[in-house]
Design a protein around this motif. Sequence first.
Motif, PDB file in Angstrom:
ATOM      1  N   LYS A 103       0.839  -1.208   0.000  1.00 46.58           N
ATOM      2  CA  LYS A 103       0.000   0.000   0.000  1.00 46.58           C
ATOM      3  C   LYS A 103       0.872   1.255   0.000  1.00 46.58           C
ATOM      4  CE  LYS A 103      -3.936  -2.085   2.425  1.00 46.58           C
ATOM      5  NZ  LYS A 103      -4.605  -2.227   3.736  1.00 46.58           N
ATOM      6  N   MET A 104       1.962   1.236   0.792  1.00 50.73           N
ATOM      7  CA  MET A 104       2.843   2.411   0.849  1.00 50.73           C
ATOM      8  C   MET A 104       3.565   2.627  -0.481  1.00 50.73           C
ATOM      9  SD  MET A 104       4.330   2.879   4.721  1.00 50.73           S
ATOM     10  CE  MET A 104       5.168   1.311   4.886  1.00 50.73           C
ATOM     11  N   ALA A 105       3.989   1.536  -1.107  1.00 50.82           N
ATOM     12  CA  ALA A 105       4.653   1.638  -2.422  1.00 50.82           C
ATOM     13  C   ALA A 105       3.692   2.256  -3.442  1.00 50.82           C
ATOM     14  CB  ALA A 105       5.111   0.256  -2.889  1.00 50.82           C
ATOM     15  N   PHE A 106       2.421   1.827  -3.399  1.00 50.89           N
ATOM     16  CA  PHE A 106       1.410   2.352  -4.321  1.00 50.89           C
ATOM     17  C   PHE A 106       1.219   3.861  -4.112  1.00 50.89           C
ATOM     18  CE2 PHE A 106      -3.150   3.332  -5.102  1.00 50.89           C
ATOM     19  CZ  PHE A 106      -3.140   3.165  -6.478  1.00 50.89           C
ATOM     20  N   LEU A 107       1.146   4.298  -2.847  1.00 48.51           N
ATOM     21  CA  LEU A 107       0.963   5.727  -2.542  1.00 48.51           C
ATOM     22  C   LEU A 107       2.177   6.542  -2.986  1.00 48.51           C
ATOM     23  CD1 LEU A 107      -0.703   5.472   0.995  1.00 48.51           C
ATOM     24  CD2 LEU A 107      -1.800   6.200  -1.138  1.00 48.51           C
ATOM     25  N   LEU A 108       3.375   5.977  -2.834  1.00 44.60           N
ATOM     26  CA  LEU A 108       4.593   6.675  -3.284  1.00 44.60           C
ATOM     27  C   LEU A 108       4.635   6.764  -4.815  1.00 44.60           C
ATOM     28  CD1 LEU A 108       7.152   5.140  -0.765  1.00 44.60           C
ATOM     29  CD2 LEU A 108       6.635   7.582  -0.977  1.00 44.60           C
ATOM     30  N   GLN A 109       4.143   5.706  -5.478  1.00 43.81           N
ATOM     31  CA  GLN A 109       4.065   5.734  -6.951  1.00 43.81           C
ATOM     32  C   GLN A 109       3.136   6.866  -7.400  1.00 43.81           C
ATOM     33  OE1 GLN A 109       2.802   1.740  -7.914  1.00 43.81           O
ATOM     34  NE2 GLN A 109       4.646   0.892  -6.976  1.00 43.81           N
ATOM     35  N   LYS A 110       2.036   7.054  -6.667  1.00 41.26           N
ATOM     36  CA  LYS A 110       1.095   8.128  -6.999  1.00 41.26           C
ATOM     37  C   LYS A 110       1.741   9.508  -6.830  1.00 41.26           C
ATOM     38  CE  LYS A 110      -3.287   7.873  -5.700  1.00 41.26           C
ATOM     39  NZ  LYS A 110      -4.476   7.589  -4.851  1.00 41.26           N
ATOM     40  N   LYS A 153       7.849  14.391   4.939  1.00 40.86           N
ATOM     41  CA  LYS A 153       6.871  14.666   3.885  1.00 40.86           C
ATOM     42  C   LYS A 153       5.991  13.480   3.511  1.00 40.86           C
ATOM     43  CE  LYS A 153       7.686  17.347   0.392  1.00 40.86           C
ATOM     44  NZ  LYS A 153       8.297  17.956  -0.825  1.00 40.86           N
ATOM     45  N   TYR A 154       6.574  12.263   3.587  1.00 40.64           N
ATOM     46  CA  TYR A 154       5.858  11.131   2.998  1.00 40.64           C
ATOM     47  C   TYR A 154       5.523   9.985   3.961  1.00 40.64           C
ATOM     48  CZ  TYR A 154       7.516  13.493  -1.202  1.00 40.64           C
ATOM     49  OH  TYR A 154       7.788  14.437  -2.163  1.00 40.64           O
ATOM     50  N   LEU A 155       6.508   9.530   4.740  1.00 42.64           N
ATOM     51  CA  LEU A 155       6.327   8.256   5.450  1.00 42.64           C
ATOM     52  C   LEU A 155       6.209   8.360   6.964  1.00 42.64           C
ATOM     53  CD1 LEU A 155       8.747   5.905   3.454  1.00 42.64           C
ATOM     54  CD2 LEU A 155       6.256   6.033   3.309  1.00 42.64           C
ATOM     55  N   GLY A 156       6.382   9.567   7.509  1.00 36.64           N
ATOM     56  CA  GLY A 156       6.190   9.741   8.951  1.00 36.64           C
ATOM     57  C   GLY A 156       4.749   9.451   9.328  1.00 36.64           C
ATOM     58  N   ASN A 158       1.110   9.572   9.968  1.00 39.03           N
ATOM     59  CA  ASN A 158       0.044  10.462   9.475  1.00 39.03           C
ATOM     60  C   ASN A 158       0.429  11.304   8.262  1.00 39.03           C
ATOM     61  OD1 ASN A 158      -1.617   9.562  11.638  1.00 39.03           O
ATOM     62  ND2 ASN A 158      -0.563  10.999  12.997  1.00 39.03           N
ATOM     63  N   CYS A 159       1.596  11.046   7.666  1.00 33.06           N
ATOM     64  CA  CYS A 159       1.942  11.724   6.407  1.00 33.06           C
ATOM     65  C   CYS A 159       1.188  11.066   5.252  1.00 33.06           C
ATOM     66  CB  CYS A 159       3.451  11.668   6.159  1.00 33.06           C
ATOM     67  SG  CYS A 159       4.368  12.738   7.281  1.00 33.06           S
ATOM     68  N   ARG A 160       1.288  11.678   4.055  1.00 31.33           N
ATOM     69  CA  ARG A 160       0.363  11.251   2.992  1.00 31.33           C
ATOM     70  C   ARG A 160       0.616   9.856   2.428  1.00 31.33           C
ATOM     71  NH1 ARG A 160       2.794  16.103   0.819  1.00 31.33           N
ATOM     72  NH2 ARG A 160       4.048  15.757  -1.056  1.00 31.33           N
ATOM     73  N   CYS A 161       1.809   9.299   2.594  1.00 32.87           N
ATOM     74  CA  CYS A 161       2.050   7.936   2.094  1.00 32.87           C
ATOM     75  C   CYS A 161       2.161   6.922   3.237  1.00 32.87           C
ATOM     76  CB  CYS A 161       3.325   7.894   1.255  1.00 32.87           C
ATOM     77  SG  CYS A 161       3.219   8.941  -0.203  1.00 32.87           S
ATOM     78  N   TYR A 162       1.833   7.367   4.440  1.00 28.32           N
ATOM     79  CA  TYR A 162       1.918   6.484   5.617  1.00 28.32           C
ATOM     80  C   TYR A 162       0.704   5.570   5.672  1.00 28.32           C
ATOM     81  CZ  TYR A 162       1.673   5.028  10.513  1.00 28.32           C
ATOM     82  OH  TYR A 162       1.572   4.285  11.662  1.00 28.32           O
ATOM     83  N   VAL A 163       0.971   4.299   5.954  1.00 27.22           N
ATOM     84  CA  VAL A 163      -0.108   3.323   6.153  1.00 27.22           C
ATOM     85  C   VAL A 163       0.121   2.689   7.523  1.00 27.22           C
ATOM     86  CG1 VAL A 163      -1.163   1.171   5.341  1.00 27.22           C
ATOM     87  CG2 VAL A 163      -0.303   2.840   3.680  1.00 27.22           C
ATOM     88  N   PRO A 164      -0.860   2.772   8.437  1.00 28.64           N
ATOM     89  CA  PRO A 164      -0.655   2.178   9.762  1.00 28.64           C
ATOM     90  C   PRO A 164      -0.539   0.664   9.691  1.00 28.64           C
ATOM     91  CG  PRO A 164      -2.908   2.987   9.528  1.00 28.64           C
ATOM     92  CD  PRO A 164      -2.164   3.413   8.304  1.00 28.64           C
TER      93      PRO A 164
END
Length: 280
Positions: A103-110, A153-156, A158-164
């Motif tokens: 899921k995180m890889a997909f969000l980073l691809q976006k 920016k991305y993986l912390g 609650n950042c936009r590419c973070y998946v719990p």
Amino acid sequence: MIDLHTHSTESDGTLTPEELMQLAADTGLSAIALTDHDTVGGLSKAEPVARQLGIELIPGIELSTDYNGTEVHMLGFYIDNTNPAFLAKLQEFIDSRDVRNEKMAFLLQKEGFDITLEQLYQEYPESVITRAHFARYLVEHGFVKDRDTVFRKYLGDNCRCYVPREKITPFEAIDLIRLGGGFSFFAHPVLCHMNHDRLRFFVKDLKKAGLTGMEAIYSMNTPGDERNMKKLAEEFGLLISGGSDFHGENKPYIHLGTGRGNLRIPESILEEIKRKRTSH
């Protein structure tokens, strides 16, 4: 001196298990626990090197858990890394981590990054892929300037590419460590940021569930924190452990054995754990 909390490339450290054992010898440690996140994969690699160097290796693990929205880590010492029931349960963890990583890889691809889980596995074979690996890949391939930026920016959280992550409870972690023949220790309790009463209530419940001890000596603890954790452990008849939480270059300010430079973990702490083991 000893260090009972370290990580290798099998999770989110930057030294291989073998390199970590060599550094332990160079640092003058008499004993080291390898406690990679949710995996015991590095133990079989570290063991022969530790033996050859005359270092005592304590087979360990660190499990990430959730307690009412607070992330709590549990250390396991003297894990039997050949126990089939334990390994099967651990595999379930790794499988759930893979789903999250996809899921995180997909969000980073976006976001426009050329990154896939397959690429990460090729780059870091035999590792349990974590956010640290994502960050390292993005920096090493020139997509983002540094690791801090990736997390900010991305993986912390609650950042936009973070998946719990799907997490087990601390009580389930204690059971799992027990299944693996090990002793459970509450890792860096101060980092949970609970007030004294809440922490005391929580430790009381953990003790009832079978907790063996608390990590009272830790790189980020102030002298006051250390005193408070030792006092709490004593109140509930728990053992104490100590560790640097060494990750290599992923936490360059934390040094093996000495943490931020002022960490001292005496061998007597390990002797107490061993005494418990022989009377177990």
